[in-house]
Design an enzyme around this catalytic site. Structure first.
Site, PDB file in Angstrom:
ATOM      1  CB  VAL A   1     -69.007-137.536 -30.069  1.00 51.38           C
ATOM      2  CG1 VAL A   1     -67.800-137.873 -29.193  1.00 51.38           C
ATOM      3  CG2 VAL A   1     -68.583-136.619 -31.206  1.00 51.38           C
TER       4      VAL A   1
ATOM      5  CB  SER B   1     -83.153-138.726 -25.975  1.00 46.74           C
ATOM      6  OG  SER B   1     -82.944-138.003 -27.166  1.00 46.74           O
TER       7      SER B   1
ATOM      8  NE  ARG C   1     -61.312-129.457 -26.101  1.00 42.28           N
ATOM      9  CZ  ARG C   1     -61.982-129.441 -27.232  1.00 42.28           C
ATOM     10  NH1 ARG C   1     -61.962-128.364 -27.995  1.00 42.28           N
ATOM     11  NH2 ARG C   1     -62.668-130.496 -27.616  1.00 42.28           N
TER      12      ARG C   1
ATOM     13  CB  CYS D   1     -61.280-133.868 -33.562  1.00 42.72           C
ATOM     14  SG  CYS D   1     -61.994-132.500 -34.501  1.00 42.72           S
TER      15      CYS D   1
ATOM     16  CD  GLN E   1     -60.881-129.461 -38.878  1.00 39.83           C
ATOM     17  OE1 GLN E   1     -60.026-128.597 -38.731  1.00 39.83           O
ATOM     18  NE2 GLN E   1     -61.871-129.625 -38.013  1.00 39.83           N
TER      19      GLN E   1
ATOM     20  CB  SER F   1     -68.387-136.504 -39.312  1.00 40.37           C
ATOM     21  OG  SER F   1     -66.971-136.443 -39.421  1.00 40.37           O
ATOM     22  N   GLY F   2     -67.513-133.520 -38.228  1.00 42.06           N
ATOM     23  CA  GLY F   2     -67.068-132.708 -37.100  1.00 42.06           C
ATOM     24  C   GLY F   2     -68.090-131.688 -36.659  1.00 42.06           C
TER      25      GLY F   2
ATOM     26  CE  LYS G   1     -62.595-124.785 -30.304  1.00 41.28           C
ATOM     27  NZ  LYS G   1     -63.683-125.617 -30.890  1.00 41.28           N
TER      28      LYS G   1
ATOM     29  NE  ARG H   1     -66.684-128.395 -40.997  1.00 40.66           N
ATOM     30  CZ  ARG H   1     -66.418-128.853 -39.774  1.00 40.66           C
ATOM     31  NH1 ARG H   1     -65.836-130.042 -39.618  1.00 40.66           N
ATOM     32  NH2 ARG H   1     -66.716-128.142 -38.704  1.00 40.66           N
TER      33      ARG H   1
ATOM     34  CG  HIS I   1     -61.382-134.241 -39.104  1.00 42.15           C
ATOM     35  ND1 HIS I   1     -62.577-134.190 -39.771  1.00 42.15           N
ATOM     36  CD2 HIS I   1     -61.627-133.744 -37.861  1.00 42.15           C
ATOM     37  CE1 HIS I   1     -63.511-133.686 -38.966  1.00 42.15           C
ATOM     38  NE2 HIS I   1     -62.957-133.416 -37.807  1.00 42.15           N
TER      39      HIS I   1
END
Length: 276
Positions: free
Chosen positions: A12, A38, A97, A126, A153, A156-157, A210, A231, A238
């Site tokens: 992301v 990193s 949220r 998302c 979905q 990648s999520g 959610k 999934r 998605h």
């Protein structure tokens, strides 16, 4: 303007950098932050090499805008510290949220409610964003009473490790090798899994809950929602199937026009082979 991206090396985070670059967003300094392992690595952004720094160092540099995409725990701990130094935080995790003191924002829908007092701005899940951008213009015309949504979905999520798992499992199936499951509890290749995030006492998964809670907070408390999140063995993108019950009649022709004219939506509906 000094911008910081927290979680810059993740999937992301890299997408956020692409949006900044493609949108020609102006800034004087860009600070890229990732985990300690990193720190010191080089990321190429806008044809220039930028070195990854730690979050403590980033705090010392006093960014004006901080975009978090590194998980809830980090956001809960560090977002208030950046705000205390005068920054505005946009958080991509679930940390804020459902906090009543924080606004949950999809720019096309309710960006206008933000003001100078909003220092931590949450953005939704998302699948919620994808659904609500489509629902908003319809709800404005004819109030939505009920939504039944099923999601498809992509892996990648769940991050890069999930994408790697799908790739490796698919490869191993064709090679008649053993299938290893690490990220998912079930085999992901050639399968669909009706389980995203953890299960709740009410029988829903967190992902499904959610969509319910965030829709009510952003769009309308009165909308009844049933969500099933699945999934699917697709790497990226998605999809959702949404059944909507309105308070008053709305034709498909009128709905199509409303969607075509709303920011962020492209309508492709030729109703023939390859017309979608």
């Amino acid at each position: 303007m000094k911008i910081a991206v927290i979680g810059a090396t993740g999937m992301v985070g890299r997408e956020i950098l692409s949006v900044i670059e493609e949108g020609n967003i102006e800034f004087n300094n860009l600070f890229l932050v990732a985990s300690e392992k990193s720190v010191g690595k080089i990321v190429v952004f806008n044809n220039q090499e930028t070195k990854i720094i730690g979050i403590n160092r980033c705090l010392d540099l006093n960014p004006n805008l901080v975009i978090f995409s590194a998980g809830s725990e980090l956001s809960l701990l560090w977002a208030p510290k950046f705000v205390k130094q005068g920054a505005i935080v946009i958080d991509n995790s679930s940390a804020w949220r459902m906090d009543d003191s924080k606004k949950l924002i999809i720019p096309e829908i309710n960006g206008h409610i933000l003001n100078s007092n909003d220092k931590i701005i949450a953005n939704p899940n998302c699948s919620t964003i994808q659904m609500l951008v489509a629902l908003k213009p319809l709800h404005d015309k004819s109030i939505i009473n009920r939504v039944v949504v099923s999601t498809y979905q992509a892996v990648s999520g769940a991050g890069k490790t999930a994408m790697d798992e799908l790739f490796n499992q698919t490869q191993n199936i064709y090679a008649n090798k053993n299938i290893e499951k690490n990220k998912f509890t079930k085999q992901m290749a050639f399968n669909v899994i009706p389980h995203i995030d953890t299960f709740l006492d009410n029988g829903s998964t967190k992902e499904e809950q959610k969509m319910v809670d965030e829709t009510k907070k952003i769009l309308d408390e009165g909308i009844k929602i049933s969500a099933t999140c699945v999934r699917v063995p697709v790497f990226i993108s998605h999809s959702e199937s949404i059944n909507i019950e309105f308070d008053s009649p709305l034709s498909d022709v009128e709905a199509t026009e409303l969607l075509k004219n709303f920011e962020g939506i492209s309508v492709i509906d030729y109703r023939k082979d390859e017309g979608y």
